[in-house]
Design a protein around this motif. Structure first.
Motif, PDB file in Angstrom:
ATOM      1  N   VAL A 286       0.816  -1.211   0.000  1.00 40.32           N
ATOM      2  CA  VAL A 286       0.000   0.000   0.000  1.00 40.32           C
ATOM      3  C   VAL A 286       0.847   1.257   0.000  1.00 40.32           C
ATOM      4  O   VAL A 286       0.661   2.155  -0.828  1.00 40.32           O
ATOM      5  N   GLU A 287       1.802   1.327   0.914  1.00 38.20           N
ATOM      6  CA  GLU A 287       2.633   2.534   1.008  1.00 38.20           C
ATOM      7  C   GLU A 287       3.505   2.696  -0.231  1.00 38.20           C
ATOM      8  O   GLU A 287       3.678   3.818  -0.733  1.00 38.20           O
ATOM      9  N   ARG A 288       4.045   1.609  -0.732  1.00 38.27           N
ATOM     10  CA  ARG A 288       4.876   1.698  -1.930  1.00 38.27           C
ATOM     11  C   ARG A 288       4.067   2.189  -3.123  1.00 38.27           C
ATOM     12  O   ARG A 288       4.489   3.081  -3.853  1.00 38.27           O
ATOM     13  N   MET A 289       2.901   1.588  -3.336  1.00 37.18           N
ATOM     14  CA  MET A 289       2.083   1.982  -4.480  1.00 37.18           C
ATOM     15  C   MET A 289       1.569   3.413  -4.348  1.00 37.18           C
ATOM     16  O   MET A 289       1.492   4.160  -5.334  1.00 37.18           O
ATOM     17  N   ARG A 290       1.231   3.809  -3.138  1.00 39.64           N
ATOM     18  CA  ARG A 290       0.739   5.173  -2.930  1.00 39.64           C
ATOM     19  C   ARG A 290       1.782   6.209  -3.336  1.00 39.64           C
ATOM     20  O   ARG A 290       1.455   7.287  -3.831  1.00 39.64           O
ATOM     21  N   SER A 291       3.060   5.853  -3.152  1.00 41.76           N
ATOM     22  CA  SER A 291       4.133   6.801  -3.466  1.00 41.76           C
ATOM     23  C   SER A 291       4.224   7.104  -4.953  1.00 41.76           C
ATOM     24  O   SER A 291       4.812   8.117  -5.346  1.00 41.76           O
ATOM     25  N   ILE A 292       3.640   6.223  -5.804  1.00 40.60           N
ATOM     26  CA  ILE A 292       3.646   6.488  -7.247  1.00 40.60           C
ATOM     27  C   ILE A 292       2.228   6.775  -7.759  1.00 40.60           C
ATOM     28  O   ILE A 292       1.952   6.660  -8.945  1.00 40.60           O
ATOM     29  N   GLY A 293       1.329   7.127  -6.832  1.00 39.72           N
ATOM     30  CA  GLY A 293      -0.012   7.550  -7.217  1.00 39.72           C
ATOM     31  C   GLY A 293      -1.011   6.437  -7.427  1.00 39.72           C
ATOM     32  O   GLY A 293      -2.098   6.681  -7.970  1.00 39.72           O
ATOM     33  N   VAL A 294      -0.678   5.218  -7.001  1.00 40.34           N
ATOM     34  CA  VAL A 294      -1.600   4.081  -7.120  1.00 40.34           C
ATOM     35  C   VAL A 294      -2.207   3.824  -5.743  1.00 40.34           C
ATOM     36  O   VAL A 294      -1.479   3.515  -4.795  1.00 40.34           O
ATOM     37  N   VAL A 295      -3.536   3.971  -5.648  1.00 40.41           N
ATOM     38  CA  VAL A 295      -4.216   3.837  -4.359  1.00 40.41           C
ATOM     39  C   VAL A 295      -4.863   2.451  -4.264  1.00 40.41           C
ATOM     40  O   VAL A 295      -5.659   2.071  -5.116  1.00 40.41           O
ATOM     41  N   ILE A 296      -4.495   1.707  -3.220  1.00 39.29           N
ATOM     42  CA  ILE A 296      -5.036   0.361  -3.007  1.00 39.29           C
ATOM     43  C   ILE A 296      -6.405   0.459  -2.339  1.00 39.29           C
ATOM     44  O   ILE A 296      -6.600   1.228  -1.408  1.00 39.29           O
TER      45      ILE A 296
END
Length: 252
Positions: free
Chosen positions: A176-186
């Motif tokens: 979640v945190e990794r994806m959020r950093s590139i604008g992908v929201v889980i």
């Protein structure tokens, strides 16, 4: 009233003898052939009875050696919950430390791995599309307690700082945190648990016997558009961990 299956009656009789300490902890039982002769049943019946006691944790089979009364081991509880898993269904190092048990893991990632057919279907990509494939071995008190193999489409992370899950500025932070950093929201995590038997490779890594009971969890993580961004196969040895699913109740 239907009659009890013969193997269940034999299992009950063996269980009573084990609990009465006729065979001590760690002691080998007579061969299954001898036990079958003693109880006047076929070997298939005795096999099913012993297998049931192995599944229930009273006995353990050792390849080429026999069947033994299992040495009691503490089973750690792993809680899978809406709150703890909303971070992507994958624990962070901090979260694992807070639970005081599974405090470390080893991992190995490889980029540009073509997706096998089954993985491609789970990720809604084409077979052969490039992914990052990561193998994990989770440790608690120095003992292996869980395996996981994850796949992430490189079409999502390629060229970003998070392409390798265990490297870079967000190493070990979870999906979640990794994806959020590139604008992908889980938004959603879907898990499909199935009982299974340990393969040779799994048994070697987990320090258990081939054929021991394990829980396999097929997990897929989706973003707010319903796109799969990661899928994983988790393997948990039944002798080491019990899995509890916890759900919050929405209040009116």
């Amino acid at each position: 009233m239907p009659r009890e299956a013969p193997y269940l009656a034999v299992a009950d009789a063996l269980r009573a003898r084990i609990l009465a300490r006729e065979w001590g902890i760690g002691e080998r039982l007579p061969s299954r052939a001898l036990l079958a002769e003693e109880y006047g049943v076929g070997r298939n019946v005795m096999q099913r009875a012993v297998d049931g006691l192995i599944i229930n944790g009273l006995l353990e089979g050792r390849a080429g050696s026999g069947t033994y009364v299992r040495i009691p081991r503490e089973r750690l509880r792993m809680v899978r919950s809406r709150h703890s898993e909303r971070g992507g269904g994958f624990p962070s190092r901090a979260g694992m430390k807070e639970r005081g048990r599974a405090e470390a893991w080893d991992s190995h990632s490889q980029a540009r791995v073509p997706a096998p057919d089954a993985i491609a279907e789970r990720l809604a990509i084409s077979p052969g599309d490039l992914c990052v494939n990561t193998h994990y071995e989770f440790l608690a008190d120095g003992q292996p307690v869980q395996l996981s193999e994850s796949w992430e489409p490189m079409a999502i992370t390629d060229g970003t700082p998070i392409v390798m899950p265990e490297r870079g500025p967000l190493a070990g932070k979870g999906v979640v945190e990794r994806m959020r950093s590139i604008g992908v929201v889980i938004e959603t995590v879907v898990e499909l648990p199935r009982p299974a038997r340990a393969t040779q490779a799994q048994a070697n890594l987990l320090g258990i016997s081939v054929g021991d009971l394990v829980l396999q969890i097929e997990r897929t993580i989706y973003d707010t558009d319903g796109r799969p961004v990661e899928t994983a196969d988790i393997v948990i040895p039944d002798v080491r961990r019990e899995v509890a699913y916890e759900f919050a109740v929405d209040q009116p």
